[in-house]
Write a protein that holds these residues in place. Structure first.
Motif, PDB file in Angstrom:
ATOM      1  N   THR A   1       0.815  -1.215   0.000  1.00 48.33           N
ATOM      2  CA  THR A   1       0.000   0.000   0.000  1.00 48.33           C
ATOM      3  C   THR A   1       0.846   1.261   0.000  1.00 48.33           C
ATOM      4  N   TYR A   2       1.890   1.284   0.869  1.00 47.27           N
ATOM      5  CA  TYR A   2       2.654   2.519   1.033  1.00 47.27           C
ATOM      6  C   TYR A   2       4.014   2.477   0.376  1.00 47.27           C
ATOM      7  N   ASP A   3       4.402   1.335  -0.164  1.00 49.08           N
ATOM      8  CA  ASP A   3       5.679   1.185  -0.840  1.00 49.08           C
ATOM      9  C   ASP A   3       6.835   1.689   0.031  1.00 49.08           C
ATOM     10  N   THR A   4       6.839   1.252   1.304  1.00 47.52           N
ATOM     11  CA  THR A   4       7.907   1.632   2.221  1.00 47.52           C
ATOM     12  C   THR A   4       9.187   0.882   1.857  1.00 47.52           C
ATOM     13  N   PRO A   5      10.351   1.409   2.294  1.00 49.73           N
ATOM     14  CA  PRO A   5      11.590   0.659   2.072  1.00 49.73           C
ATOM     15  C   PRO A   5      11.498  -0.717   2.715  1.00 49.73           C
TER      16      PRO A   5
END
Ligand SMILES: [Zn+2]
Length: 127
Positions: free
Chosen positions: A78-82
């Motif tokens: 969803t947030y494309d975090t590292p």
């Protein structure tokens, strides 16, 4: 109603949430987080009969595996975090949830064991 515990058994879920003695529902089960006390400080029930074994851990693994892995995938997609951040956060969340969940599950299983008088199988009675 609450004065007669024999006729009105305490709910194992409620005992689990409060981590209280399965007989009186007042004395605490644990010292610190997960260490068992020797006996109930309120009614004197000896906690030696308690033997939950690996039960709480197995439940915790199934529940946490589903929740944490699902949550990590959802956050990642969803947030494309590292990726490293997601992995680190999952580890921290797992640790915190595991302690709370183990405490709850252990107290629930102890309450159920006490209520159902579950113990190791024996071949002969009175041995
Ligand atoms: Zn007690």
């Amino acid at each position: 109603m609450t004065s007669d515990h024999e006729k009105q058994p305490l709910s194992p879920i409620e005992l689990g949430l409060k981590a209280r003695c399965p007989r009186c529902g007042k004395g605490p089960l644990f010292q610190q987080v997960l260490n068992m006390r020797d006996r109930c400080t309120s009614c004197g029930l000896d906690y030696k009969f308690i033997d939950t074994g690996d039960g709480p851990a197995v439940f915790a693994i199934f529940i946490l595996g589903f929740v944490v892995l699902g949550g990590a995938l959802w956050v990642q997609l969803t947030y494309d975090t590292p990726l490293l951040l997601t992995v680190l956060l999952s580890g921290i969340v797992t640790l915190i949830l595991a302690l709370g969940l183990l405490r709850f599950l252990k107290a629930v299983l102890i309450a159920l064991q006490y209520r159902n008088k579950a113990e190791e199988g024996r071949l002969a009675k009175g041995e």
